[in-house]
Scaffold this motif. Structure first.
Motif, mmCIF file in Angstrom:
data_model
loop_
_atom_site.group_PDB
_atom_site.id
_atom_site.type_symbol
_atom_site.label_atom_id
_atom_site.label_comp_id
_atom_site.label_asym_id
_atom_site.label_seq_id
_atom_site.Cartn_x
_atom_site.Cartn_y
_atom_site.Cartn_z
ATOM 1 N N MET A 1 -38.316 36.933 -91.609
ATOM 2 C CA MET A 1 -37.608 38.209 -91.428
ATOM 3 C C MET A 1 -36.129 37.943 -91.182
ATOM 4 N N ASP A 2 -35.501 37.247 -92.118
ATOM 5 C CA ASP A 2 -34.099 36.868 -91.989
ATOM 6 C C ASP A 2 -33.230 38.001 -92.515
ATOM 7 N N SER A 3 -32.934 38.972 -91.655
ATOM 8 C CA SER A 3 -32.168 40.140 -92.064
ATOM 9 C C SER A 3 -31.189 40.497 -90.967
ATOM 10 N N ALA A 4 -30.329 41.484 -91.268
ATOM 11 C CA ALA A 4 -29.357 41.925 -90.265
ATOM 12 C C ALA A 4 -30.055 42.465 -89.023
ATOM 13 N N LEU A 5 -31.267 42.997 -89.201
ATOM 14 C CA LEU A 5 -32.009 43.541 -88.062
ATOM 15 C C LEU A 5 -32.286 42.475 -87.020
ATOM 16 N N THR A 6 -32.614 41.258 -87.471
ATOM 17 C CA THR A 6 -32.941 40.199 -86.522
ATOM 18 C C THR A 6 -31.733 39.352 -86.149
ATOM 19 N N THR A 7 -30.904 39.024 -87.127
ATOM 20 C CA THR A 7 -29.778 38.131 -86.840
ATOM 21 C C THR A 7 -28.663 38.815 -86.061
ATOM 22 N N VAL A 8 -28.524 40.137 -86.240
ATOM 23 C CA VAL A 8 -27.475 40.888 -85.536
ATOM 24 C C VAL A 8 -28.084 41.913 -84.587
ATOM 25 N N LEU A 10 -31.173 42.378 -83.334
ATOM 26 C CA LEU A 10 -32.061 41.935 -82.260
ATOM 27 C C LEU A 10 -31.295 41.367 -81.066
ATOM 28 N N PRO A 11 -30.315 40.457 -81.263
ATOM 29 C CA PRO A 11 -29.535 39.989 -80.108
ATOM 30 C C PRO A 11 -28.769 41.112 -79.402
ATOM 31 N N ILE A 12 -28.212 42.048 -80.194
ATOM 32 C CA ILE A 12 -27.493 43.168 -79.587
ATOM 33 C C ILE A 12 -28.450 44.037 -78.779
ATOM 34 N N ALA A 13 -29.625 44.295 -79.351
ATOM 35 C CA ALA A 13 -30.625 45.110 -78.655
ATOM 36 C C ALA A 13 -31.019 44.473 -77.326
ATOM 37 N N LEU A 14 -31.283 43.169 -77.365
ATOM 38 C CA LEU A 14 -31.681 42.471 -76.145
ATOM 39 C C LEU A 14 -30.543 42.486 -75.131
ATOM 40 N N GLY A 15 -29.309 42.333 -75.606
ATOM 41 C CA GLY A 15 -28.149 42.363 -74.721
ATOM 42 C C GLY A 15 -28.008 43.703 -74.024
ATOM 43 N N ILE A 16 -28.211 44.800 -74.772
ATOM 44 C CA ILE A 16 -28.114 46.139 -74.179
ATOM 45 C C ILE A 16 -29.203 46.345 -73.135
ATOM 46 N N ILE A 17 -30.401 45.896 -73.459
ATOM 47 C CA ILE A 17 -31.520 46.046 -72.528
ATOM 48 C C ILE A 17 -31.261 45.265 -71.235
ATOM 49 N N MET A 18 -30.778 44.035 -71.366
ATOM 50 C CA MET A 18 -30.516 43.220 -70.183
ATOM 51 C C MET A 18 -29.298 43.739 -69.405
ATOM 52 N N PHE A 19 -28.323 44.310 -70.102
ATOM 53 C CA PHE A 19 -27.197 44.950 -69.417
ATOM 54 C C PHE A 19 -27.708 46.134 -68.594
ATOM 55 N N GLY A 20 -28.644 46.899 -69.176
ATOM 56 C CA GLY A 20 -29.257 48.000 -68.436
ATOM 57 C C GLY A 20 -29.988 47.521 -67.198
ATOM 58 N N LEU A 21 -30.652 46.362 -67.316
ATOM 59 C CA LEU A 21 -31.306 45.776 -66.144
ATOM 60 C C LEU A 21 -30.272 45.455 -65.077
ATOM 61 N N GLY A 22 -29.152 44.867 -65.481
ATOM 62 C CA GLY A 22 -28.097 44.521 -64.532
ATOM 63 C C GLY A 22 -27.531 45.734 -63.814
ATOM 64 N N LEU A 23 -27.436 46.866 -64.523
ATOM 65 C CA LEU A 23 -26.923 48.089 -63.901
ATOM 66 C C LEU A 23 -27.803 48.564 -62.752
#
Length: 289
Positions: A1-8, A10-23
């Motif tokens: 699944m080498d696509s923009a969804l995973t390479t770009v 997915l990391p952004i999604a995880l970053g937003i989720i973890m930023f929300g955890l930090g808040l």
């Protein structure tokens, strides 16, 4: 699944989720372990020991294919997600305990996740094509904990802004996870029916068992109702995005990510149904007392 969804995406999604955890986190959340050590220890024992054992039993009982079995164990080893806090709030759980459990378990998972996953890889004899080195897991957690620390800094300096943003970020996280799951399903559409046949029953049972165990084990050990609800939500609502990220980006296997993706389809519905049940149970008990 080498696509923009995973390479770009997915990391952004995880970053937003973890930023929300930090808040939602402060340094005091880590210190709170000393205030409620029993509840924290019981919940973590369920999360780190009991649930992986139950998950492995389901994998063997249902005779899952190797990569789906590894995906199940990766999911079981993943810490709780930020959405657990929202469910706990909705259904009268101890949200402060949820926050503490998520914070502590996110750190512990740096060590336990590769151990549990590599044991599964070894059991299925797939070391030749699947490998999860500890150094890579540390690297992943270093990346994902960065946004968490940033969120904590924002909360410490601008608490009112952090409180306003918590709910939108949580909702956004759920939407992002839904998009990721949809993307994985579309990518694997030719095998989707087979995956649901193979992983649907396992993930559905695992989700239901996680919620029930997370509630009744603490209750049996004398933990108060609100903390048992918090434990149930923490154990039943996993950070599926993290499991998907590690499966796709580290293990380089979309198939290993399927259990986490399918689990996500059950997770929100089951948590809502279970939360409604236990909260009504609490209300009825209070009315008759």
């Amino acid at each position: 699944m080498d696509s923009a969804l995973t390479t770009v995406g997915l990391p952004i999604a995880l970053g937003i989720i973890m930023f929300g955890l930090g808040l939602s986190l402060t340094v005091d959340d880590f210190r709170r372990v000393r205030q409620h050590p029993r509840a924290v220890i019981v919940a973590l024992a369920c999360q780190l020991i009991l649930l992986p054992a139950i998950c492995f039993g389901l994998v063997l009982l249902l005779d899952l294919p190797a990569l789906l079995g590894i995906g199940m164990m990766l999911l079981a080893a993943s810490p709780g997600g930020t959405t657990a806090n929202l469910f706990s709030h909705l259904f009268r759980g101890d949200v402060a305990l949820n926050v503490t459990l998520t914070a502590v378990n996110s750190i512990i998972a740096i060590f336990t996740l590769p151990i549990i996953t590599n044991l599964a890889i070894t059991y299925f004899d797939r070391e030749d094509d699947v490998n999860l080195p500890f150094s890579k897991v540390v690297e992943v957690f270093a990346i994902v904990l960065g946004p968490t620390v940033l969120g904590m800094l924002v909360r410490s300096r601008k608490p009112e802004f952090a409180e306003r943003m918590e709910k939108p970020v949580r909702i956004g996280s759920a939407v992002i996870l839904a998009v990721l799951v949809l993307g994985i399903m579309l990518d694997q559409k030719d095998n989707l029916s087979d995956y649901f046949v193979d992983a649907g029953l396992a993930t559905g049972l695992f989700c239901a068992i996680s919620l029930v165990v997370g509630y009744y084990v603490p209750k049996a050990l004398g933990i108060v109702e609100s903390q048992a609800i918090a434990s149930s939500m923490e154990i039943g609502v996993h950070n599926a995005t993290l499991a998907i990220f590690i499966a796709v980006e580290v293990l380089d296997s979309t198939e290993i990510s399927i259990p986490a993706a399918v689990y996500s389809l059950f997770m929100f519905a089951f948590a809502a149904i279970w939360g409604s049940f236990v909260s009504r149970k609490v209300s009825s008990a209070r009315a008759t007392s």
